[in-house]
Design a protein around this motif. Structure first.
Motif, PDB file in Angstrom:
ATOM      1  N   GLU A 165      56.910 -39.984   5.307  1.00  0.00           N
ATOM      2  CA  GLU A 165      57.074 -38.831   4.425  1.00  0.00           C
ATOM      3  C   GLU A 165      57.967 -37.793   5.099  1.00  0.00           C
ATOM      4  O   GLU A 165      58.163 -37.793   6.313  1.00  0.00           O
ATOM      5  N   ILE A 166      58.518 -36.895   4.274  1.00  0.00           N
ATOM      6  CA  ILE A 166      59.184 -35.709   4.805  1.00  0.00           C
ATOM      7  C   ILE A 166      58.638 -34.491   4.093  1.00  0.00           C
ATOM      8  O   ILE A 166      58.180 -34.568   2.950  1.00  0.00           O
ATOM      9  N   GLU A 167      58.661 -33.375   4.774  1.00  0.00           N
ATOM     10  CA  GLU A 167      58.298 -32.078   4.195  1.00  0.00           C
ATOM     11  C   GLU A 167      59.558 -31.218   4.194  1.00  0.00           C
ATOM     12  O   GLU A 167      60.168 -30.988   5.243  1.00  0.00           O
ATOM     13  N   VAL A 168      59.974 -30.763   3.016  1.00  0.00           N
ATOM     14  CA  VAL A 168      61.192 -29.975   2.861  1.00  0.00           C
ATOM     15  C   VAL A 168      60.845 -28.494   2.894  1.00  0.00           C
ATOM     16  O   VAL A 168      59.893 -28.048   2.238  1.00  0.00           O
ATOM     17  N   ASP A 169      61.606 -27.727   3.656  1.00  0.00           N
ATOM     18  CA  ASP A 169      61.348 -26.298   3.793  1.00  0.00           C
ATOM     19  C   ASP A 169      61.519 -25.587   2.451  1.00  0.00           C
ATOM     20  O   ASP A 169      62.514 -25.789   1.746  1.00  0.00           O
ATOM     21  N   THR A 170      60.568 -24.741   2.108  1.00  0.00           N
ATOM     22  CA  THR A 170      60.573 -24.114   0.784  1.00  0.00           C
ATOM     23  C   THR A 170      61.743 -23.152   0.588  1.00  0.00           C
ATOM     24  O   THR A 170      62.138 -22.886  -0.545  1.00  0.00           O
ATOM     25  N   LEU A 174      68.055 -27.576   0.069  1.00  0.00           N
ATOM     26  CA  LEU A 174      67.555 -28.913  -0.226  1.00  0.00           C
ATOM     27  C   LEU A 174      66.300 -28.849  -1.088  1.00  0.00           C
ATOM     28  O   LEU A 174      66.127 -29.655  -2.013  1.00  0.00           O
ATOM     29  N   HIS A 175      65.428 -27.891  -0.798  1.00  0.00           N
ATOM     30  CA  HIS A 175      64.214 -27.740  -1.602  1.00  0.00           C
ATOM     31  C   HIS A 175      64.568 -27.388  -3.043  1.00  0.00           C
ATOM     32  O   HIS A 175      63.916 -27.863  -3.985  1.00  0.00           O
ATOM     33  N   ASP A 176      65.592 -26.580  -3.228  1.00  0.00           N
ATOM     34  CA  ASP A 176      66.032 -26.250  -4.586  1.00  0.00           C
ATOM     35  C   ASP A 176      66.446 -27.504  -5.357  1.00  0.00           C
ATOM     36  O   ASP A 176      66.304 -27.564  -6.579  1.00  0.00           O
ATOM     37  N   ILE A 177      66.942 -28.498  -4.644  1.00  0.00           N
ATOM     38  CA  ILE A 177      67.462 -29.703  -5.284  1.00  0.00           C
ATOM     39  C   ILE A 177      66.368 -30.728  -5.536  1.00  0.00           C
ATOM     40  O   ILE A 177      66.285 -31.309  -6.628  1.00  0.00           O
ATOM     41  N   ILE A 178      65.491 -30.963  -4.541  1.00  0.00           N
ATOM     42  CA  ILE A 178      64.547 -32.079  -4.653  1.00  0.00           C
ATOM     43  C   ILE A 178      63.089 -31.686  -4.537  1.00  0.00           C
ATOM     44  O   ILE A 178      62.202 -32.538  -4.704  1.00  0.00           O
ATOM     45  N   ALA A 201      67.151 -26.089  10.082  1.00  0.00           N
ATOM     46  CA  ALA A 201      66.411 -27.290   9.732  1.00  0.00           C
ATOM     47  C   ALA A 201      65.892 -27.123   8.311  1.00  0.00           C
ATOM     48  O   ALA A 201      65.389 -26.064   7.935  1.00  0.00           O
ATOM     49  N   ALA A 202      66.043 -28.196   7.507  1.00  0.00           N
ATOM     50  CA  ALA A 202      65.636 -28.128   6.104  1.00  0.00           C
ATOM     51  C   ALA A 202      64.499 -29.083   5.777  1.00  0.00           C
ATOM     52  O   ALA A 202      63.881 -28.966   4.722  1.00  0.00           O
ATOM     53  N   ALA A 203      64.215 -30.051   6.664  1.00  0.00           N
ATOM     54  CA  ALA A 203      63.114 -30.992   6.420  1.00  0.00           C
ATOM     55  C   ALA A 203      62.696 -31.616   7.745  1.00  0.00           C
ATOM     56  O   ALA A 203      63.495 -31.731   8.678  1.00  0.00           O
TER      57      ALA A 203
END
Length: 258
Positions: A165-170, A174-178, A201-203
């Motif tokens: 799994e990955i956790e995307v930064d809110t 990238l979070h806006d996209i996925i 870092a974004a994820a």
């Protein structure tokens, strides 16, 4: 795709993908430039027009090609020479290609400086980080022993195998996209160590390995450590959205004169 007001088709975003080299000599000893067709497919699925860029061009010729592009796509591949981030080679460093490093470094530097959209995958994400002044773990297992396995390489594992799994930064683009949480594939033995200048870092993977980086105050410069090109054609809408957002941003960037 529709037509514009004068009845012609609107120009698709032209996306440049640097080549790699085939060292197998299976074609009668010819020196051959190659690239994974899945990267090309990912761009075309998103409506872009991909073009592969040969290596061993002089800087002026490479710049001519770059100036025609609406976006730069940095693909996966072999390791990056650690001299580019001022380290000596680790014993587990894989094969490097100085010419590929040179070509991709130039394209990345120009695109960062000039706000041209960049989508970067695996090695490409690492190249984005290195060009921005960051560094890499040359081998995750050796240099970050608390990490889980990330090197699920073919042929033992399929390229689209979901590995973690990955956790995307809110707060990330990238979070806006996925959105926030995703299951991804994993085929890398290196990863980001120190972040480059103006990158965030974004994820992250569950073990803390950085899985995505993105440039601050740039229209689209996102590096992904996993391989969305293998997942997008398999009905993963979130992975396809990354390609689509990249291509659409490239179209908008062209309209704005970047």
């Amino acid at each position: 795709m529709g037509v514009n007001g004068n009845g012609s088709r609107p120009r698709q975003a032209l996306i440049g993908i640097p080549s790699a080299r085939d060292r197998s000599q299976r074609y009668f000893g010819l020196s051959i430039y190659i690239q994974n067709r899945m990267y090309v497919q990912g761009v075309t699925l998103a409506g872009g027009a991909p073009i592969t860029i040969p290596l061993e061009l002089d800087e002026a010729t490479l710049r001519t090609i770059y100036d025609s592009l609406d976006g730069v796509f940095l693909p996966g591949g072999e390791d990056i020479d650690p001299a580019l981030y001022e380290e000596e080679p680790h014993e587990l460093l894989g094969a490097v290609d100085a010419e590929r490093d040179r070509t991709e470094s130039l394209l990345t530097r120009w695109a960062l400086q000039e706000n041209k959209p960049i989508m970067a995958i695996c090695r490409g994400a690492q190249m984005l980080n290195v060009v921005a002044g960051g560094s890499l773990f040359q081998d995750i297992t050796a240099l970050r022993p608390q990490s889980e396995k990330h090197d699920y390489f073919p042929p033992q594992f399929e390229r689209f195998r979901i590995s973690h799994e990955i956790e995307v930064d809110t707060g990330s683009r990238l979070h806006d996209i996925i959105g926030g949480e995703h299951s991804v594939n994993s085929m890398h033995h290196q990863s980001v160590k120190a972040l480059g200048n103006n990158l965030r870092a974004a994820a992250w993977a569950p073990d803390g390995v950085i899985e995505a980086v993105e440039a601050i105050n740039h229209p689209f410069a996102i590096g992904l450590q996993w391989h969305p090109e293998e997942l997008a054609p398999r009905n993963d809408a979130a992975m396809l959205r990354i390609f689509q957002t990249f291509v659409q941003t490239a179209v908008e960037s062209r309209r704005n004169g970047h």
